[in-house]
Write a protein that holds these residues in place. Sequence first.
Motif, PDB file in Angstrom:
ATOM      1  N   LYS A 119       0.649  -1.240  -0.120  1.00  0.00           N
ATOM      2  CA  LYS A 119      -0.002  -0.084   0.041  1.00  0.00           C
ATOM      3  C   LYS A 119       0.806   1.041  -0.080  1.00  0.00           C
ATOM      4  N   MET A 120       2.013   1.236   0.735  1.00  0.00           N
ATOM      5  CA  MET A 120       3.005   2.343   0.481  1.00  0.00           C
ATOM      6  C   MET A 120       3.536   2.710  -0.749  1.00  0.00           C
ATOM      7  N   LEU A 121       3.639   1.650  -1.496  1.00  0.00           N
ATOM      8  CA  LEU A 121       4.313   1.456  -2.924  1.00  0.00           C
ATOM      9  C   LEU A 121       3.294   2.306  -3.610  1.00  0.00           C
ATOM     10  N   ALA A 122       1.959   1.916  -3.363  1.00  0.00           N
ATOM     11  CA  ALA A 122       0.796   2.400  -4.354  1.00  0.00           C
ATOM     12  C   ALA A 122       0.611   3.872  -4.037  1.00  0.00           C
ATOM     13  N   LEU A 123       0.971   4.346  -2.751  1.00  0.00           N
ATOM     14  CA  LEU A 123       0.979   5.774  -2.855  1.00  0.00           C
ATOM     15  C   LEU A 123       1.544   6.824  -3.684  1.00  0.00           C
ATOM     16  N   GLU A 124       2.627   5.917  -4.598  1.00  0.00           N
ATOM     17  CA  GLU A 124       3.394   6.801  -5.237  1.00  0.00           C
ATOM     18  C   GLU A 124       2.834   6.528  -6.776  1.00  0.00           C
ATOM     19  N   ASN A 125       1.835   6.254  -7.128  1.00  0.00           N
ATOM     20  CA  ASN A 125       1.272   5.935  -8.357  1.00  0.00           C
ATOM     21  C   ASN A 125       0.955   7.410  -8.829  1.00  0.00           C
ATOM     22  N   THR A 159       9.363  15.085  -7.491  1.00  0.00           N
ATOM     23  CA  THR A 159       8.204  15.776  -7.005  1.00  0.00           C
ATOM     24  C   THR A 159       7.035  15.556  -7.822  1.00  0.00           C
ATOM     25  N   ARG A 160       5.936  15.120  -7.021  1.00  0.00           N
ATOM     26  CA  ARG A 160       4.771  14.521  -7.914  1.00  0.00           C
ATOM     27  C   ARG A 160       4.281  15.758  -8.793  1.00  0.00           C
ATOM     28  N   LYS A 161       3.946  15.283  -9.922  1.00  0.00           N
ATOM     29  CA  LYS A 161       3.315  16.475 -10.912  1.00  0.00           C
ATOM     30  C   LYS A 161       1.830  16.568 -10.590  1.00  0.00           C
ATOM     31  N   LYS A 200      31.266  -5.120  -8.824  1.00  0.00           N
ATOM     32  CA  LYS A 200      31.643  -3.947  -7.832  1.00  0.00           C
ATOM     33  C   LYS A 200      30.307  -3.778  -7.157  1.00  0.00           C
ATOM     34  N   THR A 201      30.407  -3.158  -5.936  1.00  0.00           N
ATOM     35  CA  THR A 201      29.212  -3.079  -4.975  1.00  0.00           C
ATOM     36  C   THR A 201      28.711  -1.462  -5.322  1.00  0.00           C
ATOM     37  N   VAL A 202      27.369  -1.763  -5.314  1.00  0.00           N
ATOM     38  CA  VAL A 202      26.502  -0.275  -5.545  1.00  0.00           C
ATOM     39  C   VAL A 202      25.548  -0.422  -4.133  1.00  0.00           C
ATOM     40  N   ARG A 203      25.327   1.068  -4.093  1.00  0.00           N
ATOM     41  CA  ARG A 203      24.312   1.326  -2.794  1.00  0.00           C
ATOM     42  C   ARG A 203      23.348   2.398  -3.211  1.00  0.00           C
ATOM     43  N   GLU A 204      22.229   2.275  -2.683  1.00  0.00           N
ATOM     44  CA  GLU A 204      21.174   3.369  -2.998  1.00  0.00           C
ATOM     45  C   GLU A 204      20.552   3.460  -1.811  1.00  0.00           C
ATOM     46  N   THR A 205      20.045   4.876  -1.639  1.00  0.00           N
ATOM     47  CA  THR A 205      18.950   5.151  -0.323  1.00  0.00           C
ATOM     48  C   THR A 205      17.983   5.733  -1.207  1.00  0.00           C
ATOM     49  N   TYR A 206      16.610   5.362  -0.712  1.00  0.00           N
ATOM     50  CA  TYR A 206      15.509   5.886  -1.192  1.00  0.00           C
ATOM     51  C   TYR A 206      14.714   6.412   0.066  1.00  0.00           C
ATOM     52  N   THR A 207      14.463   7.763  -0.041  1.00  0.00           N
ATOM     53  CA  THR A 207      14.003   8.495   0.962  1.00  0.00           C
ATOM     54  C   THR A 207      12.656   9.151   0.792  1.00  0.00           C
ATOM     55  N   ILE A 208      11.376   8.939   1.627  1.00  0.00           N
ATOM     56  CA  ILE A 208      10.312   9.579   1.309  1.00  0.00           C
ATOM     57  C   ILE A 208      10.267  10.879   2.684  1.00  0.00           C
ATOM     58  N   VAL A 209      10.494  11.849   1.507  1.00  0.00           N
ATOM     59  CA  VAL A 209      10.840  13.233   2.052  1.00  0.00           C
ATOM     60  C   VAL A 209       9.365  13.705   2.699  1.00  0.00           C
ATOM     61  N   ASP A 210       8.269  13.658   1.863  1.00  0.00           N
ATOM     62  CA  ASP A 210       7.002  13.900   2.224  1.00  0.00           C
ATOM     63  C   ASP A 210       5.910  13.375   1.275  1.00  0.00           C
ATOM     64  N   GLU A 211       4.850  13.619   1.238  1.00  0.00           N
ATOM     65  CA  GLU A 211       3.603  12.824   0.468  1.00  0.00           C
ATOM     66  C   GLU A 211       4.097  12.997  -0.918  1.00  0.00           C
ATOM     67  N   ASN A 212       4.704  14.122  -1.271  1.00  0.00           N
ATOM     68  CA  ASN A 212       4.820  14.470  -2.746  1.00  0.00           C
ATOM     69  C   ASN A 212       6.271  14.710  -3.176  1.00  0.00           C
ATOM     70  N   ARG A 249      10.360  12.833  -3.209  1.00  0.00           N
ATOM     71  CA  ARG A 249      11.165  11.540  -3.025  1.00  0.00           C
ATOM     72  C   ARG A 249      12.582  11.920  -3.189  1.00  0.00           C
ATOM     73  N   LYS A 250      13.571  11.296  -2.759  1.00  0.00           N
ATOM     74  CA  LYS A 250      14.953  11.295  -2.937  1.00  0.00           C
ATOM     75  C   LYS A 250      15.586  10.120  -3.160  1.00  0.00           C
ATOM     76  N   MET A 251      16.179   9.935  -4.468  1.00  0.00           N
ATOM     77  CA  MET A 251      16.970   8.825  -4.696  1.00  0.00           C
ATOM     78  C   MET A 251      18.671   9.123  -4.400  1.00  0.00           C
ATOM     79  N   GLU A 252      19.457   8.562  -3.750  1.00  0.00           N
ATOM     80  CA  GLU A 252      20.989   8.726  -3.907  1.00  0.00           C
ATOM     81  C   GLU A 252      21.418   7.409  -4.289  1.00  0.00           C
ATOM     82  N   MET A 253      22.301   7.469  -5.151  1.00  0.00           N
ATOM     83  CA  MET A 253      23.131   6.402  -5.561  1.00  0.00           C
ATOM     84  C   MET A 253      24.788   6.588  -5.226  1.00  0.00           C
ATOM     85  N   PHE A 254      25.216   5.521  -4.715  1.00  0.00           N
ATOM     86  CA  PHE A 254      26.695   5.470  -4.462  1.00  0.00           C
ATOM     87  C   PHE A 254      27.297   4.155  -5.283  1.00  0.00           C
TER      88      PHE A 254
END
Length: 213
Positions: free
Chosen positions: A64-70, A210-212, A174-186, A188-193
Amino acid sequence: MKLKFLSIIAIILFVSCGKKEETKPETTTAKDTTAVEEIAVTVPDSATIAKAWEDYMTPAEQHKMLALENGTWNEEMTMWMEPGAEPMKNTMTAVSKMIYGDRYQETVHKGDFMGMPFEGKSTLAFNKASQEYTSTWIDNMSTGIMVISGKYDEATKTINFSGTTVDPVTKKEKTVRETYTIVDENTRKMEMFDVDYSGKEYKSMEIMMTRKK
């Protein structure tokens, strides 16, 4: 005469003993002392198996949390090709939707990159068996699939992903890392390392979504 007779008997016995040793060499049989551990196997009954699969296929709160990003998202992307490099900025658009009965999230990203049309697709799943999120990524500028997994941190509202990929230059994993942050309802921030050629980790990408409206 008696001594001579005893000497002949001794020689005969010696020779016959020698022949026995030659024709029938002494052999020893090694005993296998390895202990065989018996492992009891418990086979679940059909009702238990059916219930487990029914639970596995049923979407949970995490889905349901994923569906909020539709919907459609505007993306502001910043990339660093190597540590200390000048940032490269770009804009893209992403469209997210749930597929297969709200069990998986599919997001299609489109834009231009270095003067060329770019399109990529990500899938995001919450695996109820492993209690982990798994993300895959493919695009039109590569021929590989990146797979990363991680857990959600409620305190920071961040999914911390990690995985491996093969570097197209060195042909080594090689290794990769990602953080995916729910900043607020509209937002999101994705950071790749990524890691440089010396093996040192650095931040290679940041996308603000940012949600359109």
